[in-house]
Motif scaffolding. Structure first.
Motif, PDB file in Angstrom:
ATOM      1  N   PHE A  38      -9.496   7.245 -18.315  1.00 40.60           N
ATOM      2  CA  PHE A  38      -8.395   6.288 -18.330  1.00 40.60           C
ATOM      3  C   PHE A  38      -7.613   6.196 -17.027  1.00 40.60           C
ATOM      4  O   PHE A  38      -7.222   5.085 -16.642  1.00 40.60           O
ATOM      5  N   PRO A  39      -7.334   7.285 -16.307  1.00 39.66           N
ATOM      6  CA  PRO A  39      -6.612   7.121 -15.025  1.00 39.66           C
ATOM      7  C   PRO A  39      -7.345   6.254 -13.995  1.00 39.66           C
ATOM      8  O   PRO A  39      -6.718   5.363 -13.411  1.00 39.66           O
ATOM      9  N   PRO A  40      -8.667   6.435 -13.774  1.00 39.33           N
ATOM     10  CA  PRO A  40      -9.304   5.522 -12.815  1.00 39.33           C
ATOM     11  C   PRO A  40      -9.404   4.091 -13.343  1.00 39.33           C
ATOM     12  O   PRO A  40      -9.380   3.141 -12.565  1.00 39.33           O
ATOM     13  N   LEU A  41      -9.479   3.924 -14.665  1.00 40.01           N
ATOM     14  CA  LEU A  41      -9.492   2.569 -15.230  1.00 40.01           C
ATOM     15  C   LEU A  41      -8.166   1.876 -14.974  1.00 40.01           C
ATOM     16  O   LEU A  41      -8.127   0.689 -14.606  1.00 40.01           O
ATOM     17  N   LEU A  42      -7.080   2.593 -15.119  1.00 39.48           N
ATOM     18  CA  LEU A  42      -5.760   2.044 -14.847  1.00 39.48           C
ATOM     19  C   LEU A  42      -5.614   1.684 -13.364  1.00 39.48           C
ATOM     20  O   LEU A  42      -5.120   0.606 -13.022  1.00 39.48           O
ATOM     21  N   CYS A  43      -6.067   2.565 -12.492  1.00 43.98           N
ATOM     22  CA  CYS A  43      -6.013   2.288 -11.045  1.00 43.98           C
ATOM     23  C   CYS A  43      -6.888   1.095 -10.689  1.00 43.98           C
ATOM     24  O   CYS A  43      -6.507   0.261  -9.856  1.00 43.98           O
ATOM     25  N   LEU A  44      -8.047   0.991 -11.314  1.00 47.96           N
ATOM     26  CA  LEU A  44      -8.942  -0.143 -11.056  1.00 47.96           C
ATOM     27  C   LEU A  44      -8.311  -1.441 -11.527  1.00 47.96           C
ATOM     28  O   LEU A  44      -8.396  -2.461 -10.835  1.00 47.96           O
ATOM     29  N   ALA A  45      -7.663  -1.413 -12.669  1.00 49.56           N
ATOM     30  CA  ALA A  45      -6.996  -2.624 -13.174  1.00 49.56           C
ATOM     31  C   ALA A  45      -5.854  -3.043 -12.255  1.00 49.56           C
ATOM     32  O   ALA A  45      -5.709  -4.236 -11.944  1.00 49.56           O
ATOM     33  N   ILE A  46      -5.070  -2.093 -11.801  1.00 44.96           N
ATOM     34  CA  ILE A  46      -3.948  -2.415 -10.905  1.00 44.96           C
ATOM     35  C   ILE A  46      -4.463  -2.953  -9.571  1.00 44.96           C
ATOM     36  O   ILE A  46      -3.963  -3.961  -9.061  1.00 44.96           O
ATOM     37  N   ALA A  47      -5.483  -2.305  -9.013  1.00 43.80           N
ATOM     38  CA  ALA A  47      -6.041  -2.764  -7.735  1.00 43.80           C
ATOM     39  C   ALA A  47      -6.668  -4.147  -7.876  1.00 43.80           C
ATOM     40  O   ALA A  47      -6.528  -4.990  -6.977  1.00 43.80           O
ATOM     41  N   SER A  48      -7.324  -4.408  -8.990  1.00 47.57           N
ATOM     42  CA  SER A  48      -7.937  -5.724  -9.206  1.00 47.57           C
ATOM     43  C   SER A  48      -6.876  -6.803  -9.352  1.00 47.57           C
ATOM     44  O   SER A  48      -7.038  -7.910  -8.818  1.00 47.57           O
ATOM     45  N   LEU A  49      -5.811  -6.499 -10.075  1.00 46.49           N
ATOM     46  CA  LEU A  49      -4.741  -7.484 -10.223  1.00 46.49           C
ATOM     47  C   LEU A  49      -4.064  -7.781  -8.892  1.00 46.49           C
ATOM     48  O   LEU A  49      -3.778  -8.941  -8.574  1.00 46.49           O
ATOM     49  N   ILE A  50      -3.811  -6.747  -8.114  1.00 49.34           N
ATOM     50  CA  ILE A  50      -3.188  -6.958  -6.806  1.00 49.34           C
ATOM     51  C   ILE A  50      -4.114  -7.763  -5.907  1.00 49.34           C
ATOM     52  O   ILE A  50      -3.689  -8.662  -5.190  1.00 49.34           O
TER      53      ILE A  50
END
Length: 82
Positions: free
Chosen positions: A62-74
């Motif tokens: 879950f932590p890398p998934l959250l980071c991936l989602a934030i980076a993709s949105l940005i």
């Protein structure tokens, strides 16, 4: 047993660090339009790491998934026109 705990802690720190680096480079791309290839490569590595982490344990993924989602949105959300 202590060495296993240290190994898991190091893996967790590395996956969080890679996520933070991907978020930083996504923000730099969004602001300056530099580092386009770098953000793509970092997000691909983060996606591979996320799949690997989910194959081990959902709590580990879950932590890398959250980071991936934030980076993709940005990186990919459109910028509002003024």
């Amino acid at each position: 047993m202590e060495s296993l705990a240290v190994l898991v802690a190091v893996l967790f720190i590395v996956e969080i660090a890679l996520g933070i680096v991907a978020i930083i480079f996504s923000a730099l791309y969004r602001r300056n339009h530099h580092f386009k290839k770098t953000t793509v490569v970092l997000m691909a590595l983060l996606a591979i790491q996320t799949v690997w982490a989910f194959s081990l344990s959902p709590a580990f993924g879950f932590p890398p998934l959250l980071c991936l989602a934030i980076a993709s949105l940005i990186r990919f959300l459109p910028i509002r026109l003024r």
